[in-house]
Design a protein around this motif. Structure first.
Motif, mmCIF file in Angstrom:
data_model
loop_
_atom_site.group_PDB
_atom_site.id
_atom_site.type_symbol
_atom_site.label_atom_id
_atom_site.label_comp_id
_atom_site.label_asym_id
_atom_site.label_seq_id
_atom_site.Cartn_x
_atom_site.Cartn_y
_atom_site.Cartn_z
ATOM 1 N N ASN A 53 32.170 3.049 -65.012
ATOM 2 C CA ASN A 53 31.654 3.688 -63.785
ATOM 3 C C ASN A 53 30.427 2.947 -63.269
ATOM 4 O O ASN A 53 30.092 3.018 -62.103
ATOM 5 N N THR A 150 33.909 8.440 -60.151
ATOM 6 C CA THR A 150 34.439 7.095 -59.879
ATOM 7 C C THR A 150 35.923 7.011 -60.250
ATOM 8 O O THR A 150 36.546 5.977 -60.061
ATOM 9 N N ASN A 241 24.092 4.089 -64.969
ATOM 10 C CA ASN A 241 24.000 5.284 -64.117
ATOM 11 C C ASN A 241 22.505 5.604 -63.908
ATOM 12 O O ASN A 241 21.716 4.691 -63.892
ATOM 13 N N THR A 256 27.228 12.564 -64.460
ATOM 14 C CA THR A 256 28.222 11.835 -65.230
ATOM 15 C C THR A 256 28.346 12.456 -66.626
ATOM 16 O O THR A 256 27.758 13.507 -66.894
HETATM 17 P P1 IMP Z 1 31.739 9.621 -63.226
HETATM 18 O O1 IMP Z 1 30.649 8.986 -64.014
HETATM 19 O O2 IMP Z 1 32.775 8.634 -62.759
HETATM 20 O O3 IMP Z 1 32.339 10.808 -63.897
HETATM 21 O O4 IMP Z 1 31.099 10.178 -61.862
HETATM 22 C C1 IMP Z 1 30.198 11.265 -61.852
HETATM 23 C C2 IMP Z 1 29.149 11.081 -60.770
HETATM 24 O O5 IMP Z 1 28.282 10.032 -61.131
HETATM 25 C C3 IMP Z 1 29.712 10.693 -59.413
HETATM 26 O O6 IMP Z 1 28.905 11.265 -58.398
HETATM 27 C C4 IMP Z 1 29.577 9.191 -59.383
HETATM 28 O O7 IMP Z 1 29.519 8.672 -58.076
HETATM 29 C C5 IMP Z 1 28.268 9.042 -60.118
HETATM 30 N N1 IMP Z 1 28.102 7.756 -60.801
HETATM 31 C C6 IMP Z 1 28.599 7.393 -61.985
HETATM 32 N N2 IMP Z 1 28.180 6.174 -62.319
HETATM 33 C C7 IMP Z 1 27.374 5.756 -61.337
HETATM 34 C C8 IMP Z 1 26.612 4.574 -61.109
HETATM 35 O O8 IMP Z 1 26.559 3.646 -61.923
HETATM 36 N N3 IMP Z 1 25.928 4.527 -59.943
HETATM 37 C C9 IMP Z 1 25.928 5.539 -59.050
HETATM 38 N N4 IMP Z 1 26.609 6.665 -59.215
HETATM 39 C C10 IMP Z 1 27.333 6.767 -60.353
#
Ligand code: IMP
Length: 444
Positions: A53, A150, A241, A256
């Motif tokens: 991500n 993501t 993140n 996340t």
């Molecule tokens: P996940 O990590 O894919 O489950 O996403 C969860 C939330 O975290 C979402 O709003 C994503 O857009 C955000 N997110 C995850 N990793 C990043 C990163 O590296 N930069 C910015 N947003 C992130």
């Protein structure tokens, strides 16, 4: 106030031999550039959280590298790059990244993957997408909306780690019998969620191939990192993140699946919390966010457009346009407190050139009318918070060519002074453009 930083600041250098580089906002703060910059003074770079991500982009000699899983430190010759146990490993992305780096002449032989890192399987991505699709737009009267993930399978992979029953770890890729049993079991669990029976044999075949390619890199990494520290090597922990996306301390549920800050280093790399000798907090000169969830200082219209275009605010991982807003020092103070930040790195200051006035959020007005200077670590509650702004004078001239604080326009220096005063941590680095050279090391 302006100009005070250059003379007395001493907090910018990494002290001792264990440095953390942490995002203080919602990710995409520019950690990749900083990690790359600091790699020269570190022997080991460790990723400890998140997965594919993350998107760390680094520009070296005009060439842009986008990394998702491999520590950005790999771009520095001779640096040992470690993917720790706390990372959820997507072998597909990893192998593609390795191929791309190799084809561009980057030496990747120093990459090591923790045998205990959990593997993101294809069904994790399907499950991530299925859950998001179910939530999309809210269901009827439900206040819930999609998280805007993501769709890289991050949440489901971490959930399976905690569930335990059928999780696949990197070491399992090298144990054929166990691998087959785990995948078969996982597919049984996943079938009702996905509404179909995943193809076990195809998945076993894919995972076996991953194992064959990754075998030389998969090993024990906890002792490895400790051995390096004991030998006096300098180790950097590269956060992915951002703090406000932390599963415990962020804007839940719009977060996340991992502990993104310094607390995650202990579990995600197997080192004690007392190990860190410095923690560099990376922040943009404004705010940005991808996906759903509140951002109190969010902008729209021309101002947002200008910041988005100048800052190239499009996701490294998904290409999604990022939401942008003014700086929020309430959130930054919280992030500094949570992580024990010892030095700030202000990125993308150049993006703010050309505004008459720059606004900074210094408090929130809550739904009940009260005002607070404390962050609200809850998505729905933060959504009701309105920013209380302080207006600062802007700067008109482009600053990308500045190589010292003294070369910055006075209002830009005053802005930096305001940040360090309000956050309570001194600034060590100021980035004024994507290239390595476009970095002011304060006090250097
Ligand atoms: P996940 O990590 O894919 O489950 O996403 C969860 C939330 O975290 C979402 O709003 C994503 O857009 C955000 N997110 C995850 N990793 C990043 C990163 O590296 N930069 C910015 N947003 C992130």
């Amino acid at each position: 106030m302006a100009g005070t930083m250059g003379s007395s600041n001493s907090g910018h250098k990494t002290k001792g031999n264990a440095t953390a580089v942490i995002g203080m906002q919602w990710g995409d703060e520019g950690k990749g550039k900083l990690v790359d910059l600091l790699s020269a003074e570190h022997d080991v770079v460790v990723r400890y959280n998140g997965g594919a991500n993350a998107g760390h982009s680094v520009v070296i000699a005009g060439q842009r590298y986008a990394l998702h899983l491999i520590p950005a430190g790999i771009l520095s010759k001779g640096t040992l790059a470690v993917i720790g146990n706390g990372v959820v490993l997507d072998p597909d992305t990893l192998l593609k990244e390795l191929d791309t780096l190799q084809s561009r002449g980057v030496d990747t032989s120093n990459l090591v993957i923790s045998a205990n890192a959990h593997v993101v399987m294809p069904y994790h991505k399907d499950e991530d997408a299925a859950r998001e699709d179910t939530l999309k737009g809210g269901a009827g009267e439900s206040p819930l909306t999609e998280i805007g993930t993501t769709r890289r399978g991050i949440g489901p992979a971490y959930a399976d780690k905690v569930q335990r029953a059928a999780a696949v770890r990197a070491r399992d890729l090298l144990r054929p019998e166990l691998l087959r049993a785990r995948i078969a079991q996982a597919c049984r669990f996943k079938a009702p969620i996905l509404g179909k029976q995943p193809d076990v044999e195809a998945m076993v075949a894919t995972a076996t191939q991953w194992g064959q390619r990754l075998a030389p890199m998969i090993r024990e990494t906890t002792y490895l990192v400790h051995d390096q520290l004991r030998a006096g090597k300098r180790v950097m922990f590269e956060g992915a993140n951002g703090t406000l996306l932390d599963v415990d301390h962020g804007t839940f549920p719009y977060v996340t699946g991992s502990n993104t800050g310094t607390a995650g280093i202990a579990t995600g790399a197997g080192v004690p919390p007392t190990i860190l000798t410095s923690a560099i907090g990376v922040m943009k000169a404004y705010s940005s966010r991808v996906g759903s969830g509140p951002m109190p200082t969010e902008l729209s219209g021309d101002t947002a457009h200008r910041i988005r275009e100048r800052g190239r605010e499009y996701g490294t991982t998904t290409g999604r346009p990022r939401r942008v807003g003014w700086l929020d020092v309430v959130a930054l103070r919280y992030a500094a407190m949570l992580n024990g930040i010892t030095s700030l790195s202000v990125m993308l200051l150049d993006v703010l050139a050309g505004f008459d006035t720059i606004k900074v959020c210094t408090a929130y007005q809550l739904a009940d009318g009260s005002t607070t200077d404390r962050f609200v670590a809850d998505g729905p509650e933060l959504a009701g918070a309105k920013p209380v702004y302080t207006d600062l004078p802007g700067f008109m001239d482009e600053i990308g060519a500045a190589r010292s604080l003294a070369a910055l326009p006075k209002p830009a220096r005053a802005y930096l002074d305001f940040i360090q005063e309000k956050v309570g941590v001194s600034i060590g680095f100021v980035s004024i453009g994507p290239d390595r050279e476009q970095t002011i090391i304060v006090g250097a």
